[in-house]
Design a protein around this motif. Structure first.
Motif, PDB file in Angstrom:
ATOM      1  N   TYR A 184       0.878  -1.192   0.097  1.00  0.00           N
ATOM      2  CA  TYR A 184      -0.017   0.031  -0.021  1.00  0.00           C
ATOM      3  C   TYR A 184       0.807   1.417  -0.009  1.00  0.00           C
ATOM      4  O   TYR A 184       1.923   1.006   0.418  1.00  0.00           O
ATOM      5  N   GLY A 185       0.268   2.463  -0.329  1.00  0.00           N
ATOM      6  CA  GLY A 185       0.960   3.699  -0.639  1.00  0.00           C
ATOM      7  C   GLY A 185       1.547   4.321   0.698  1.00  0.00           C
ATOM      8  O   GLY A 185       1.120   5.521   0.944  1.00  0.00           O
ATOM      9  N   SER A 186       2.229   3.856   1.512  1.00  0.00           N
ATOM     10  CA  SER A 186       2.706   4.535   2.753  1.00  0.00           C
ATOM     11  C   SER A 186       3.662   5.549   2.445  1.00  0.00           C
ATOM     12  O   SER A 186       4.305   5.651   1.227  1.00  0.00           O
ATOM     13  N   ALA A 187       4.179   6.527   3.095  1.00  0.00           N
ATOM     14  CA  ALA A 187       4.782   7.700   3.046  1.00  0.00           C
ATOM     15  C   ALA A 187       6.294   6.648   2.541  1.00  0.00           C
ATOM     16  O   ALA A 187       6.980   7.140   2.017  1.00  0.00           O
ATOM     17  N   VAL A 188       6.812   5.833   3.416  1.00  0.00           N
ATOM     18  CA  VAL A 188       8.214   5.042   3.236  1.00  0.00           C
ATOM     19  C   VAL A 188       7.938   4.525   1.711  1.00  0.00           C
ATOM     20  O   VAL A 188       8.851   4.751   1.149  1.00  0.00           O
ATOM     21  N   HIS A 189       6.846   4.018   1.545  1.00  0.00           N
ATOM     22  CA  HIS A 189       6.964   3.168   0.013  1.00  0.00           C
ATOM     23  C   HIS A 189       6.791   4.141  -1.120  1.00  0.00           C
ATOM     24  O   HIS A 189       7.580   3.946  -1.976  1.00  0.00           O
ATOM     25  N   ILE A 190       6.290   5.228  -1.084  1.00  0.00           N
ATOM     26  CA  ILE A 190       6.147   6.446  -1.859  1.00  0.00           C
ATOM     27  C   ILE A 190       7.539   7.046  -2.216  1.00  0.00           C
ATOM     28  O   ILE A 190       7.989   7.214  -3.151  1.00  0.00           O
ATOM     29  N   GLU A 191       8.352   7.299  -0.793  1.00  0.00           N
ATOM     30  CA  GLU A 191       9.446   7.968  -1.045  1.00  0.00           C
ATOM     31  C   GLU A 191      10.316   6.933  -1.802  1.00  0.00           C
ATOM     32  O   GLU A 191      11.271   7.350  -2.723  1.00  0.00           O
ATOM     33  N   ALA A 192      10.377   5.722  -1.669  1.00  0.00           N
ATOM     34  CA  ALA A 192      11.240   4.837  -2.132  1.00  0.00           C
ATOM     35  C   ALA A 192      11.018   4.647  -3.525  1.00  0.00           C
ATOM     36  O   ALA A 192      11.828   4.529  -4.341  1.00  0.00           O
ATOM     37  N   LEU A 193       9.821   4.505  -3.827  1.00  0.00           N
ATOM     38  CA  LEU A 193       9.345   4.410  -5.304  1.00  0.00           C
ATOM     39  C   LEU A 193       9.892   5.688  -6.024  1.00  0.00           C
ATOM     40  O   LEU A 193      10.197   5.518  -7.359  1.00  0.00           O
ATOM     41  N   LYS A 194       9.824   6.994  -5.434  1.00  0.00           N
ATOM     42  CA  LYS A 194      10.402   8.299  -6.166  1.00  0.00           C
ATOM     43  C   LYS A 194      11.881   8.029  -6.372  1.00  0.00           C
ATOM     44  O   LYS A 194      12.546   8.306  -7.214  1.00  0.00           O
ATOM     45  N   GLU A 195      12.395   7.552  -5.214  1.00  0.00           N
ATOM     46  CA  GLU A 195      14.106   7.574  -5.151  1.00  0.00           C
ATOM     47  C   GLU A 195      14.679   6.380  -6.176  1.00  0.00           C
ATOM     48  O   GLU A 195      15.569   6.504  -6.925  1.00  0.00           O
ATOM     49  N   HIS A 196      13.904   5.131  -5.899  1.00  0.00           N
ATOM     50  CA  HIS A 196      14.422   4.016  -6.952  1.00  0.00           C
ATOM     51  C   HIS A 196      13.844   3.653  -7.912  1.00  0.00           C
ATOM     52  O   HIS A 196      14.142   2.748  -8.775  1.00  0.00           O
ATOM     53  N   GLY A 197      12.702   4.095  -8.286  1.00  0.00           N
ATOM     54  CA  GLY A 197      11.752   3.551  -9.374  1.00  0.00           C
ATOM     55  C   GLY A 197      11.094   2.599  -8.897  1.00  0.00           C
ATOM     56  O   GLY A 197      11.147   1.889  -7.973  1.00  0.00           O
ATOM     57  N   PRO A 198      10.247   2.036  -9.944  1.00  0.00           N
ATOM     58  CA  PRO A 198       9.297   0.818  -9.620  1.00  0.00           C
ATOM     59  C   PRO A 198      10.058  -0.406  -9.803  1.00  0.00           C
ATOM     60  O   PRO A 198      11.211  -0.639 -10.349  1.00  0.00           O
ATOM     61  N   THR A 199       9.614  -1.480  -8.960  1.00  0.00           N
ATOM     62  CA  THR A 199      10.126  -2.795  -8.959  1.00  0.00           C
ATOM     63  C   THR A 199       9.295  -3.745  -9.955  1.00  0.00           C
ATOM     64  O   THR A 199       8.158  -3.429 -10.384  1.00  0.00           O
ATOM     65  N   PRO A 200       9.722  -5.018 -10.359  1.00  0.00           N
ATOM     66  CA  PRO A 200       8.725  -5.836 -11.149  1.00  0.00           C
ATOM     67  C   PRO A 200       7.305  -5.946 -10.805  1.00  0.00           C
ATOM     68  O   PRO A 200       6.656  -6.572 -11.084  1.00  0.00           O
ATOM     69  N   ILE A 201       7.315  -5.930  -9.104  1.00  0.00           N
ATOM     70  CA  ILE A 201       5.985  -6.371  -8.601  1.00  0.00           C
ATOM     71  C   ILE A 201       5.179  -4.928  -8.536  1.00  0.00           C
ATOM     72  O   ILE A 201       3.984  -5.175  -8.045  1.00  0.00           O
ATOM     73  N   HIS A 202       5.519  -3.780  -9.058  1.00  0.00           N
ATOM     74  CA  HIS A 202       4.565  -2.675  -8.884  1.00  0.00           C
ATOM     75  C   HIS A 202       3.671  -2.550 -10.258  1.00  0.00           C
ATOM     76  O   HIS A 202       3.903  -3.230 -11.230  1.00  0.00           O
ATOM     77  N   ARG A 203       2.462  -2.082  -9.687  1.00  0.00           N
ATOM     78  CA  ARG A 203       1.487  -2.007 -10.869  1.00  0.00           C
ATOM     79  C   ARG A 203       1.398  -0.816 -11.629  1.00  0.00           C
ATOM     80  O   ARG A 203       1.215   0.535 -10.833  1.00  0.00           O
ATOM     81  N   ARG A 204       2.047  -0.855 -12.746  1.00  0.00           N
ATOM     82  CA  ARG A 204       2.274   0.407 -13.614  1.00  0.00           C
ATOM     83  C   ARG A 204       1.041   1.311 -13.629  1.00  0.00           C
ATOM     84  O   ARG A 204       1.275   2.588 -13.712  1.00  0.00           O
ATOM     85  N   SER A 205      -0.089   0.471 -13.845  1.00  0.00           N
ATOM     86  CA  SER A 205      -1.366   1.700 -13.831  1.00  0.00           C
ATOM     87  C   SER A 205      -1.876   2.193 -12.751  1.00  0.00           C
ATOM     88  O   SER A 205      -2.523   3.048 -12.632  1.00  0.00           O
ATOM     89  N   PHE A 206      -1.142   1.934 -11.475  1.00  0.00           N
ATOM     90  CA  PHE A 206      -1.241   2.374 -10.377  1.00  0.00           C
ATOM     91  C   PHE A 206      -0.388   3.670  -9.736  1.00  0.00           C
ATOM     92  O   PHE A 206      -0.617   4.377  -8.937  1.00  0.00           O
ATOM     93  N   ILE A 207       0.775   3.655 -10.478  1.00  0.00           N
ATOM     94  CA  ILE A 207       1.784   4.459  -9.894  1.00  0.00           C
ATOM     95  C   ILE A 207       1.970   5.792 -10.616  1.00  0.00           C
ATOM     96  O   ILE A 207       3.119   6.560 -10.495  1.00  0.00           O
ATOM     97  N   GLY A 208       1.048   6.063 -11.800  1.00  0.00           N
ATOM     98  CA  GLY A 208       1.462   7.171 -12.539  1.00  0.00           C
ATOM     99  C   GLY A 208       1.667   8.636 -11.540  1.00  0.00           C
ATOM    100  O   GLY A 208       2.347   9.446 -12.174  1.00  0.00           O
ATOM    101  N   ASN A 209       1.187   8.550 -10.567  1.00  0.00           N
ATOM    102  CA  ASN A 209       1.132   9.881  -9.771  1.00  0.00           C
ATOM    103  C   ASN A 209       2.485  10.129  -9.177  1.00  0.00           C
ATOM    104  O   ASN A 209       2.702  11.064  -8.533  1.00  0.00           O
ATOM    105  N   PHE A 210       3.158   9.165  -9.141  1.00  0.00           N
ATOM    106  CA  PHE A 210       4.543   9.167  -8.561  1.00  0.00           C
ATOM    107  C   PHE A 210       5.580   9.212  -9.139  1.00  0.00           C
ATOM    108  O   PHE A 210       6.765   9.617  -8.888  1.00  0.00           O
ATOM    109  N   VAL A 211       5.729   8.269 -10.324  1.00  0.00           N
ATOM    110  CA  VAL A 211       6.587   8.169 -11.054  1.00  0.00           C
ATOM    111  C   VAL A 211       6.611   8.025 -12.610  1.00  0.00           C
ATOM    112  O   VAL A 211       5.128   7.794 -12.901  1.00  0.00           O
ATOM    113  N   ASP A 212       7.310   8.213 -13.534  1.00  0.00           N
ATOM    114  CA  ASP A 212       7.058   7.870 -14.866  1.00  0.00           C
ATOM    115  C   ASP A 212       6.912   6.474 -15.265  1.00  0.00           C
ATOM    116  O   ASP A 212       7.514   5.468 -14.495  1.00  0.00           O
ATOM    117  N   LYS A 213       5.822   6.084 -15.702  1.00  0.00           N
ATOM    118  CA  LYS A 213       5.451   4.504 -16.004  1.00  0.00           C
ATOM    119  C   LYS A 213       6.556   3.758 -16.916  1.00  0.00           C
ATOM    120  O   LYS A 213       6.593   2.756 -16.758  1.00  0.00           O
TER     121      LYS A 213
END
Length: 253
Positions: free
Chosen positions: A224-253
């Protein structure tokens, strides 16, 4: 004469069946501490009575459709996270099942869910889970992926259900009669059991992903989109288990 500490130890080890005798023996004891222990035993009995009444209430739908031999509860977890699969549970309980403390999995502690998971798996006529991967969610959308996971769970049962009690939804592409129940995981013991099976299964999987991708805190946030998760997503980008259709507000798909 037993000491108060010895009597306390007896209470701690006492089964539910032994509590009435404990109360009878110690409720009139001259020591205030011992009488308090008897009161504690009485409260435990009263709480158990209330829990049994609650579970009887959660059997209302199972009683209503009791003409069917195999009643299957269906529920899912993981529709909202940014990462990880959606997981569906399908559970057929014995007709007279009264496992205490079954409830909507979100209302239970992790420890209680784990305890109930083992009890449900031991007592159930059949249990199965179905998955839809993040890639599949992106491909067909979360609702259709949820239906797909539910169909997979149903197909994995060792016996064919006569009727499905579903949490809120009607599953397309299933020929078995269905009863959608709003907030069914808190109203039906069978759906509640499916909720627990799905939740524990998914949480364990996210713990495994946490070891692979420790920066994202999956062990705690479960995707789920906790602060720690979103910050890591912005810093490191998505992993293979991220849902690209869910993370457009945080990183480039």
């Amino acid at each position: 004469m037993k000491s108060t500490s010895e009597i306390k130890a007896i209470l701690q080890a006492a089964s539910i069946e032994e509590l009435p005798e404990f109360i009878k023996e110690y409720s009139e004891d001259g020591r205030a501490g011992v009488r308090k222990l008897a009161q504690t035993a009485a409260r435990r009995l009263e709480e158990l009575k209330k829990e049994r009444q609650r579970i009887e209430g959660m059997r209302a739908y199972e009683e209503q459709y009791g003409q069917h031999e195999f009643i299957c509860g269906i529920d899912e977890v993981g529709r909202g996270p940014l990462a990880g699969p959606v997981v569906a549970g399908a559970v057929i309980l014995p007709r007279d099942c009264r496992i205490l403390y079954i409830n909507d999995s979100k209302q239970l502690s992790e420890k209680k869910r784990e305890e109930l998971y083992d009890i449900i798996m031991e007592q159930a006529v059949s249990c199965a889970v179905g998955y839809a991967s993040p890639a599949r969610i992106d491909e067909i959308n979360i609702l259709q992926a949820t239906y797909e996971a539910m169909r997979e769970a149903i197909a994995g049962l060792k016996v064919r259900p006569d009727i499905l009690l579903n949490d809120a939804v009607t599953i397309p592409g299933v020929s078995i009669p269905q009863v959608p129940i709003i907030k069914g995981d808190a109203k039906s013991i069978t759906i509640g059991a499916a909720s627990i099976i799905a939740k524990v299964t998914r949480d364990r999987l996210m713990q495994e992903y946490d070891a692979l991708y420790p920066e994202y805190g999956f062990g705690g946030n479960k995707g789920y989109g906790s602060a720690v998760h979103i910050e890591a997503l912005k810093e490191h980008g998505p992993t293979p288990i991220h849902r690209r259709s869910f993370i457009g507000n945080f990183v480039d798909k």
